[in-house]
Design an enzyme around this catalytic site. Structure first.
Site, mmCIF file in Angstrom:
data_model
loop_
_atom_site.group_PDB
_atom_site.id
_atom_site.type_symbol
_atom_site.label_atom_id
_atom_site.label_comp_id
_atom_site.label_asym_id
_atom_site.label_seq_id
_atom_site.Cartn_x
_atom_site.Cartn_y
_atom_site.Cartn_z
ATOM 1 N N THR A 92 0.829 -1.222 0.000
ATOM 2 C CA THR A 92 0.000 0.000 0.000
ATOM 3 C C THR A 92 0.851 1.254 0.000
ATOM 4 O O THR A 92 0.518 2.242 -0.639
ATOM 5 C CB THR A 92 -0.920 -0.004 1.232
ATOM 6 N N THR A 166 1.838 -4.459 4.318
ATOM 7 C CA THR A 166 1.730 -4.736 5.758
ATOM 8 C C THR A 166 1.289 -6.160 6.069
ATOM 9 O O THR A 166 1.542 -6.649 7.160
ATOM 10 C CB THR A 166 0.729 -3.764 6.430
ATOM 11 N N ASP A 167 0.642 -6.835 5.118
ATOM 12 C CA ASP A 167 0.060 -8.142 5.451
ATOM 13 C C ASP A 167 1.090 -9.131 5.986
ATOM 14 O O ASP A 167 0.851 -9.791 6.988
ATOM 15 C CB ASP A 167 -0.650 -8.731 4.221
ATOM 16 N N LYS A 244 0.883 -7.775 13.218
ATOM 17 C CA LYS A 244 -0.255 -6.984 12.722
ATOM 18 C C LYS A 244 -1.506 -7.474 13.451
ATOM 19 O O LYS A 244 -1.901 -8.627 13.297
ATOM 20 C CB LYS A 244 -0.407 -7.159 11.216
#
Lengths: 421, 602
Positions: A92, A166-167, A244
């Site tokens: 992202t 970020t995943d 996360k």
């Protein structure tokens, strides 16, 4: 569709065609953004996009064409003195809207961050752009690639920043943390939860903070993200303790069972604990054992299911319940695996807290079978660490090294953490 | 020759229920739990360009505070993608579209409209065209409707300082129907008629929020010098006033530009003159100096007599810029000496050395903003003298308009990628046709029939936006006539006597309890009096002796006592009785007894 003079055929409905047309007896002017499946997407002169069935367009008049410049790479990059490596892998943070398909997709050029990152002009960016990829598509081979490129950037610059989706960011970050035996500066993973085409993107503060942390002479791999949902503070998390913990919030990344290593706020970094110092040289051990599995235990799991996940592996990480348990029906298959040399490691699906296999008889029995308790190590970190150890060290050293606190992956003093989630 | 005046309206109506892209209710109970602080950055539009209004806002680089209201969730915090579009709101929007003769789009396509003044946590407003090409017929001809959009309302501004602006999230995300007309409106009177006519359709539907700010108007105006968009006109009467004001303002600027010519050589250059004001008699300046600000002065070459002189008001155009950057305002040569500034004037002139036709002004500002204020002021004078008056303005309560920001361009829109395009199906159209709002006349006839009330009462119910309440009360009380009387007479009368605001939830609770024991009309009135005027708790009201029914014997005794004590007649009998007797009695019985007694006595 009825064509009027000046418009040849449907072929004229190409991207960028400037049209005047009628739709439901009302005249519109606009530019064609796309045409597919019988639907024309037009950007009207008011700025609105409208999707119109091509059959409903009347009196279409082609009045010219205009090139649609979608977020093109701009020339030049910041050159402000302090050197920092910047590796863009995608995600992202390096994504923009694709106006043709309307989807958010990765782009190559992170230079657009220039206008919005307040301190970026103090730095001279040494940029390395990988083919952009969303992090759910990354595999261990990519970790190795990222590690090697980071090594080069470290050697040419002080700190290195890795832009990453970020995943799976915490997987990649902890992999690099183990792979670098020694490092001459920080490797800082930065992502964003809101793409940078949005005025409210978190990318700008995260990158600003990472640039600031890149000046610190430390030999650690970290993750830099928003500390809370305001734009006041960013946190630097140790790669092997971060996870996360939310699908969409800016502060999704949390150091579990402790405070983040440091907090960045109003232009200054404040450390909660001293980081490991930077080394004189870089040492990278970049082999990884792929034959490691991870199993989420649940009441409906059958021994055969677990058997398949143990079969042919050199290690398996079980995310057990509570303090580190699985049902009695699995003892047999686990014992068989351990006896055949598989490292069976117990972590907890509670994520917070540590595995303690001495409290209940189940835990004690599993230990006697040969299951290795991972203590406070996060399940994903236990997996990555196993891949690293099995790839680079002799089999007999495994247990000793696995239980050794190599990079701060064990949280020795569990407190109330940063703040309740 | 002047170009014809063009006037168009954008009418914004909030729909009640739940928010457009989440499950939060549109109403808040006023509680808040902390704040979030954000900054906004600029992004390019679809064509790769920056929007001028957005560029302007970035120059102000501010921190935005958002107070977390009880009716907000992660969607409003910009911490979660929008949920599916609220299908109720969409259906109502489609129905309103049909009432306004608009044609519906085949595909609903949400856009992001970049708004970086902080009024949206995301930095953009989500908006989609739902219909277009309609009209309303007015007493002075047809006015075309260009588009109707279904969009999310912005956050509500609480306070505005130069460096930090506070918003509440209670309003953010409320469904907003934006109805835009073509510039077919003839004058201010006509604009009021059009706004009322369009607003009525939604008010009558009962779908708008029951809140004072549920309808807002933007007014578009031009008379040949560029389009001016006047934002957020709250009251119908102000529409007329602000159009008059704007017309005069532009006419006067035109006159000035004709005299002054279009060359403005960036004549504003600030000098720090704080020293001259060390002993100032001006309270305003003294307060600002104590707050760490400084006093700056500049010449205004050639502008003497244009700043505030007859209809000339160039000073105000500069003051509007100053305020946007946190300055308290300006004082200029056409109004000095004044505001406590007197002795400073001569040394100031010695310093600036104005020629006879030069004006000058002083401004109080912080150090950080003075440069941008100077360049913005130069740009503004230059633009005015070139007679490009296009910009976004706002109207104050007096109908005076003020500069807000440059007009936004089409560059500020790009597709909202988190919301898939949504086909407007035949089924949706069919369902919306079933609920197309009725006209006033149709509604009056319907209400009068349905509740057994007069046409006048029905009309009052509609005007007071009580359609949904009367429906509810009628089902509670099983009697439309009684519901209407309570709503239109009893409760408003009591409200005037009350010292506290009425809690309508308590009223409903009380009515429900009374209906459960088959109360009579007088019982309701007395009970409501106890609740609203005397603030008695509901439990106590229900067991109060004042609600006890008085039997005929007791009533007779009371009337007899009154009859003997003072002069009573048919007119004052009931009020006197109510004042002396605790409990419920039937007035017609009281009259009968009174007649009996007076017959006996005669």
């Amino acid at each position: 569709m009825i064509l009027s003079k000046g418009c040849g055929t449907l072929k004229d409905l190409v991207e960028g065609a400037i049209l005047r047309f009628k739709y439901k007896q009302t005249q519109f002017d606009g530019i064609v953004i796309s045409y597919s499946n019988g639907l024309v997407n037009v950007k009207l002169s008011s700025g609105y996009n409208m999707t119109i069935p091509v059959d409903s367009m009347d009196d279409v008049e082609l009045r010219g064409t205009r090139k649609i410049v979608s977020t093109e790479a701009r020339k030049g990059k910041p050159d402000g003195g302090k050197k920092v490596g910047l590796l863009a892998t995608g995600g992202t943070i390096a994504s923009r809207v694709d106006y043709v398909t309307g989807a958010v997709k990765p782009v190559l050029d992170p230079a657009f961050l220039e206008d919005s990152v307040s301190n970026i002009r103090e730095f001279s960016l040494d940029m390395d752009l990988m083919d952009p990829v969303l992090s759910e598509n990354l595999k261990p081979n990519d970790w190795v690639e990222i590690a090697r490129r980071s090594l080069k950037l470290l050697e040419r610059n002080g700190g290195t920043i890795v832009l990453h989706g970020t995943d799976t960011m915490s997987y990649t970050a902890s992999a690099l943390s183990f792979m670098f035996q020694e490092q001459t500066g920080p490797i800082l993973f930065v992502g964003s939860q809101r793409s940078s085409d949005r005025p409210s993107s978190d990318a700008f503060l995260n990158l600003e903070a990472a640039l600031e942390f890149s000046k610190v002479p430390m030999g650690e791999v970290g993750v830099v993200m928003h500390r809370n949902i305001s734009d006041h503070e960013a946190a630097l998390h140790r790669a092997v303790r971060v996870r996360k913990m939310h699908t969409s919030r800016r502060d999704a990344f949390r150091t579990l069972g402790g405070k983040p290593m440091a907090v960045y706020s109003s232009g200054a970094a404040r450390f909660n604990e001293g980081p490991s110092p930077a080394s004189e040289r870089n040492v990278l051990m970049d082999k990884l054992e792929r034959k490691v599995s991870m199993v989420y235990f649940h009441p409906s799991l059958e021994p055969d299911d677990l058997g398949q996940m143990l079969d042919g592996r050199r290690a398996s990480i079980i995310m057990g319940t509570g303090l580190g348990h699985v049902g009695r029906r699995f003892y047999g298959i686990i014992k068989d695996a351990v006896d055949s040399g598989v490292k069976v490691i117990m972590t907890s699906q509670c994520i917070n807290g540590m595995v303690d296999m001495n409290v209940y008889s189940t835990g004690r029995e599993l230990q006697s079978i040969g299951v290795i308790p991972a203590g406070s190590m996060l399940p994903e970190v236990a997996m990555v660490k196993s891949m690293h150890l099995l790839g680079n060290y002799p089999d007999e050293d495994f247990i000793g090294l696995f239980l050794k606190n190599m990079r701060g992956e064990f949280n020795l003093r569990d407190g109330l953490g940063d703040e309740p989630i | 020759m002047t170009a014809p005046v063009k006037i168009g309206l954008e009418i914004h109506v909030q729909l009640g229920g739940r928010k457009l892209f989440c499950e939060c209710p549109t109403e808040s109970d006023g509680t808040k739990s902390g704040s979030i602080y954000r900054k906004l950055s600029l992004s390019t539009g679809e064509m790769g360009n920056y929007d001028p209004a957005a560029v302007y806002e970035r120059g102000r680089s501010r921190v935005f505070e958002y107070e977390i209201s009880d009716n907000s969730c992660l969607v409003e915090y910009d911490e979660e993608p929008p949920h599916d579009v609220n299908s109720e709101a969409l259906l109502k929007g489609l129905a309103v579209s049909q009432a306004l003769n608009c044609r519906t789009v085949d595909v609903l396509e949400y856009m992001r409209k970049i708004v970086v003044d902080g009024s949206n946590t995301s930095g953009f407003q989500r908006t989609a065209i739902i219909s277009f090409g309609g009209w309303v017929d007015t007493t002075r001809g047809r006015v075309r409707i260009s588009t109707i959009c279904l969009e999310e309302d912005s956050a509500r501004k609480i306070s505005d300082a130069s460096a930090e602006v506070s918003y509440s999230l209670d309003r953010l995300g409320i469904p907003l129907l934006e109805i835009a007309t073509e510039p077919d409106i003839l004058d201010g009177e006509h604009a009021v008629e059009v706004a009322k006519q369009i607003g009525d359709i939604i008010l009558l539907s009962g779908w708008s929020r029951r809140a004072p700010e549920s309808i807002r108007q933007d007014v578009n105006f031009s008379m040949g010098y560029g389009r001016v968009e006047i934002k957020g006109v709250p009251k119908l009467s102000v529409i007329r006033d602000c159009l008059l004001y704007e017309k005069e303002r532009q006419a006067s600027l035109k006159e000035m530009a004709d005299k002054l010519g279009s060359n403005w050589e960036n004549g504003i250059e600030f000098t720090d003159v704080t020293e001259l004001f060390a002993e100032t008699g001006s309270k305003v300046i003294r307060r600002s100096l104590e707050a760490g600000m400084k006093v700056y002065a500049s010449l205004l070459p050639g502008l003497n007599g244009y700043l505030r002189n007859g209809t000339y008001r160039l000073g105000r155009e500069l003051a509007d810029v100053a305020k946007l950057y946190g300055s308290g305002g300006i004082m200029h040569s056409d109004e000095l000496p004044g505001y406590g500034v007197k002795g400073e004037l001569e040394p100031l002139k010695d310093m600036l050395k104005p020629r006879a036709d030069d004006g000058f002004f002083i401004i109080v500002s912080d150090d950080a903003h003075i440069r941008i204020i100077g360049s913005e002021m130069n740009a503004r004078i230059s633009k005015i003298l070139r007679l490009d008056l296009s910009e976004t303005r706002y109207a104050d309560a007096q109908g005076e308009t003020h500069y807000l920001r440059p007009l936004p361009g089409g560059e500020r829109m790009y597709p909202e990628t988190d919301i898939p395009n949504y086909p407007i199906t035949r089924e949706l159209m069919r369902r919306s046709q079933e609920i197309v709002p009725k006209s006033r006349e149709e509604l009056i006839a319907e209400f009068s029939r349905k509740y057994g009330i007069s046409q006048q009462e029905a009309s009052s119910i509609i005007v007071n936006n009580l359609s949904s309440v009367i429906d509810d009360y009628t089902s509670v009380l099983g009697n439309g006539k009684l519901a209407s009387r309570l709503l239109l007479q009893v409760i408003p009368d009591l409200a005037r006597k009350a010292t506290r605001n009425i809690n309508m939830a308590d009223v409903r609770k009380l009515l429900t309890a009374l209906a459960g024991r088959s109360a009579v009309k007088e019982e309701y009135e007395r009970a409501l009096d106890l609740l609203i005027v005397q603030s008695m708790p509901i439990d106590s009201i229900l067991v109060s002796p004042e609600l006890k029914h008085i039997d005929d014997g007791e009533l007779r005794k009371a009337i007899l006592a009154l009859y003997e004590g003072e002069s009573i007649n048919e007119k004052n009998l009931i009020p006197r009785l109510k004042a002396t007797v605790k409990g419920i009695f039937d007035p017609s019985t009281a009259f009968r007894i009174f007649k009996d007694i007076s017959g006996e006595q005669n």
